[in-house]
Design a protein around this motif. Structure first.
Motif, short mmCIF file in Angstrom:
data_model
loop_
_atom_site.label_atom_id
_atom_site.label_comp_id
_atom_site.label_asym_id
_atom_site.label_seq_id
_atom_site.Cartn_x
_atom_site.Cartn_y
_atom_site.Cartn_z
N UNK A 1 0.84 -1.19 0.00
CA UNK A 1 0.00 0.00 0.00
C UNK A 1 0.88 1.24 0.00
N UNK A 2 0.58 2.17 -0.88
CA UNK A 2 1.37 3.39 -0.99
C UNK A 2 1.17 4.26 0.24
N UNK A 3 2.25 4.65 0.89
CA UNK A 3 2.19 5.52 2.05
C UNK A 3 2.06 6.97 1.58
N UNK A 4 1.13 7.70 2.19
CA UNK A 4 0.89 9.09 1.83
C UNK A 4 1.62 9.99 2.83
N UNK A 5 2.59 10.76 2.34
CA UNK A 5 3.43 11.60 3.19
C UNK A 5 3.33 13.05 2.74
N UNK A 6 3.14 13.95 3.69
CA UNK A 6 3.10 15.39 3.41
C UNK A 6 4.33 16.05 4.04
N UNK B 1 1.39 10.18 7.38
CA UNK B 1 2.37 10.87 8.23
C UNK B 1 2.73 12.19 7.56
N UNK B 2 3.41 13.05 8.31
CA UNK B 2 3.79 14.35 7.77
C UNK B 2 5.07 14.83 8.43
N UNK B 3 5.86 15.56 7.68
CA UNK B 3 6.98 16.30 8.24
C UNK B 3 6.47 17.71 8.50
N UNK B 4 6.65 18.18 9.72
CA UNK B 4 6.22 19.53 10.06
C UNK B 4 7.42 20.35 10.53
#
Length: 293
Positions: A91-96, A140-143
């Motif tokens: 499954x493709x991981x969605x990262x922002x 997940x996200x990088x903030x």
């Protein structure tokens, strides 16, 4: 080695063994009672012994049938686990992530895909520095910013450390660039529309220049670093994000001073959600990459 029994027949046996009734098994399998009976009979013929005792009202497992039921249950359980686990891995991981971190993040994700092609990642860049998981569907996200209060599981990547950078050619040319005061004679490049980054660094260097507001402004850090690498001027940037350019010699630090701003980059996930093993592996890998610069 004896030929293995057909999988459809084993599945029919498993369903029939749970209810010990051809009629109910047929209803669950959405086939006729006769089809169930024929598959069981064919399986018994293949194995060479009966699996059920036919009674007036229903069925009863033989000793061999009971053993087969346990083995078949284990087999289908393992197949079910494989379907779930392999499906998760693919499954493709969605990262922002904010655009300012792309200079560091993109090369790492390309390396990740080479090492782990079974865990694809889709990266979405944004001018925003945060994420709203209630409205945005990301794993997940990088903030970027202050330590997040509402994300106790946030993983620290690195602190922001500002420092001037320029092309190696600029150090050899004229005017000179040997001390921070020499910045007065150079075009200052800003990665944002304001002068905050340069002001923070100059304050730490106890230096006042009158050419700060006359510098050239860019939309992104990437644009400012690209112009600096061509010798256009001296840019201010986050040492953590431009480490690859420094190691490759595209940029150099004319001065040793690096100023921490109190802001940092973090990896965060939605609160209360369960982190999948592939996502957890990716996050820990990125943290390791950040700490081995």
């Amino acid at each position: 080695m004896k030929r293995l029994p057909p999988l459809p027949a084993l599945h029919t046996f498993w369903i029939t063994a749970q209810c010990c009734n051809f009629t109910r098994a047929a209803e669950q399998l959405h086939i006729t009672q006769g089809a169930v009976s024929r598959q069981i009979a064919g399986l018994e013929e293949h194995l060479g012994y009966p699996l059920f005792i036919r009674l007036a009202r229903g069925l009863k497992l033989t000793a061999e049938g009971r053993e087969w039921m346990l083995r078949v249950q284990q087999m289908f359980g393992l197949l079910g686990e494989a379907v779930e686990q392999i499906g998760v891995r693919r499954q493709t991981l969605q990262l922002k992530a904010p655009s300012c971190v792309m200079r560091w993040l993109l090369p790492r994700l390309l390396q990740w895909q080479k090492e782990r092609p079974d865990v694809p990642v889709k990266l979405t860049a944004s001018l925003q520095h945060g994420v709203d998981f209630q409205r945005e569907q990301f794993d997940a996200a990088v903030i970027y910013g202050a330590p997040p209060d509402n994300s106790p599981g946030a993983l620290h990547l690195f602190d922001e450390q500002l420092t001037p950078v320029c092309s190696p050619l600029l150090l050899k040319g004229s005017p000179a660039l040997k001390t921070p005061a020499d910045l007065q004679q150079h075009l200052l490049l800003h990665p944002t529309h304001d002068v905050q980054d340069w002001s923070v660094w100059l304050s730490a260097a106890a230096l006042q220049l009158n050419n700060v507001s006359n510098g050239q402004h860019f939309e992104t850090l990437d644009q400012a670093m690209s112009m600096a690498s061509h010798g256009t001027g001296v840019a201010i940037g986050d040492w953590s994000l431009i480490g690859d350019d420094l190691h490759a010699g595209r940029l150099v630090m004319p001065f040793e001073l690096k100023v921490k701003t109190g802001l940092a980059y973090y990896l965060v996930v939605p609160q209360g959600g369960e982190t999948s093993p592939p996502l957890e592996e990716l996050m820990l890998w990125l943290v390791e990459q950040a700490h081995t610069r």
